[in-house]
Design a protein around this motif. Structure first.
Motif, short mmCIF file in Angstrom:
data_model
loop_
_atom_site.label_atom_id
_atom_site.label_comp_id
_atom_site.label_asym_id
_atom_site.label_seq_id
_atom_site.Cartn_x
_atom_site.Cartn_y
_atom_site.Cartn_z
N TYR A 30 0.79 -1.22 0.00
CA TYR A 30 0.00 0.00 0.00
C TYR A 30 0.83 1.28 0.00
CZ TYR A 30 -3.90 -3.10 0.90
OH TYR A 30 -4.84 -4.09 0.80
N ARG A 31 2.11 1.21 0.31
CA ARG A 31 2.99 2.38 0.25
C ARG A 31 3.98 2.20 -0.89
NH1 ARG A 31 3.68 6.05 4.26
NH2 ARG A 31 4.38 7.30 2.51
N LEU A 63 -5.83 6.95 6.69
CA LEU A 63 -4.61 6.39 7.26
C LEU A 63 -4.95 5.28 8.25
CD1 LEU A 63 -1.45 6.83 7.44
CD2 LEU A 63 -1.95 8.02 9.57
N CYS A 128 -4.47 10.20 2.42
CA CYS A 128 -3.72 9.45 3.42
C CYS A 128 -2.36 10.13 3.52
CB CYS A 128 -3.62 7.99 2.96
SG CYS A 128 -2.79 6.88 4.09
N ASP A 131 1.99 8.65 -1.84
CA ASP A 131 2.18 7.29 -2.35
C ASP A 131 1.49 6.24 -1.47
OD1 ASP A 131 3.53 7.95 -4.64
OD2 ASP A 131 5.51 7.72 -3.77
N CYS A 132 0.23 6.48 -1.17
CA CYS A 132 -0.56 5.57 -0.35
C CYS A 132 -1.75 5.07 -1.16
CB CYS A 132 -1.03 6.27 0.92
SG CYS A 132 -2.08 5.23 1.95
N TRP A 133 -1.74 3.79 -1.47
CA TRP A 133 -2.81 3.18 -2.24
C TRP A 133 -4.13 3.13 -1.47
CZ3 TRP A 133 -3.28 1.49 -7.21
CH2 TRP A 133 -2.10 1.52 -7.99
#
Length: 179
Positions: A30-31, A63, A128, A131-133
């Motif tokens: 996810y990151r 988050l 979030c 680069d947070c999916w």
């Protein structure tokens, strides 16, 4: 030396691989670098997010949040890590995973309803960290659920604070009360 490094960075930037949107949801890592778009929504910059914030759009922070472990030894002190977010944002932790348990999906739906005053056409911004999916998954899921003014802010609070926009400490939205 510095000049050579700058030239290398300028030349390397266009060589960065484009990330394509998956057909479904992102299920792991996810990151990682994210795509430039999200199906069913619009991608916005920090400046665009700030304008939507000033205009009164709903903001949803996805988050993840680690709960207090149930098996801590007696006397152990537990302190939640504080979350500084966009003022007025609703923090719905853990709703950005690729697969959601029904209880988490219900929590997400309830949060969306609260944030948008049950108006699926009200602008809603998902974010979030950079680069947070998870924010990408949440925005895509909201669009799939019929929300029509979905905005994805891929730089999240990292981009927001870089621009020196205000933040405030937030707490996660409480789970559904027991009946």
């Amino acid at each position: 030396m510095i000049r050579a490094a700058l030239v290398w960075l300028m030349l390397a930037a266009p060589l960065a691989a484009q990330v394509t949107e998956p057909d479904g949801f992102r299920m792991d890592h996810y990151r990682d670098p994210v795509p430039e778009t999200v199906a069913g929504g619009a991608t916005i910059s920090p400046e665009g997010a700030y304008q939507l914030w000033q205009d009164g759009a709903a903001f949803i922070d996805v988050l993840p949040h680690a709960p207090k472990p149930a098996n801590l030894p007696k006397g152990t002190i537990w302190r939640d890590k504080p979350r500084h977010s966009i003022p007025g944002a609703l923090w719905l932790p853990n709703v950005g995973y690729g697969a959601l348990a029904e209880v988490t999906a219900d929590y997400f739906r309830r949060g969306l309803t609260n944030a948008t005053d049950a108006d699926p056409s009200r602008p809603v911004v998902f974010f979030c960290l950079n680069d947070c999916w998870m924010s990408w998954n949440a925005a895509k899921r909201a669009a799939d659920w019929g929300y029509s003014a979905v905005y994805w802010f891929p730089e999240g609070t990292d981009g927001w604070t870089f621009m020196d926009y205000p933040t405030e400490q937030v707490r996660p939205m409480a789970p559904q009360p027991s009946q």
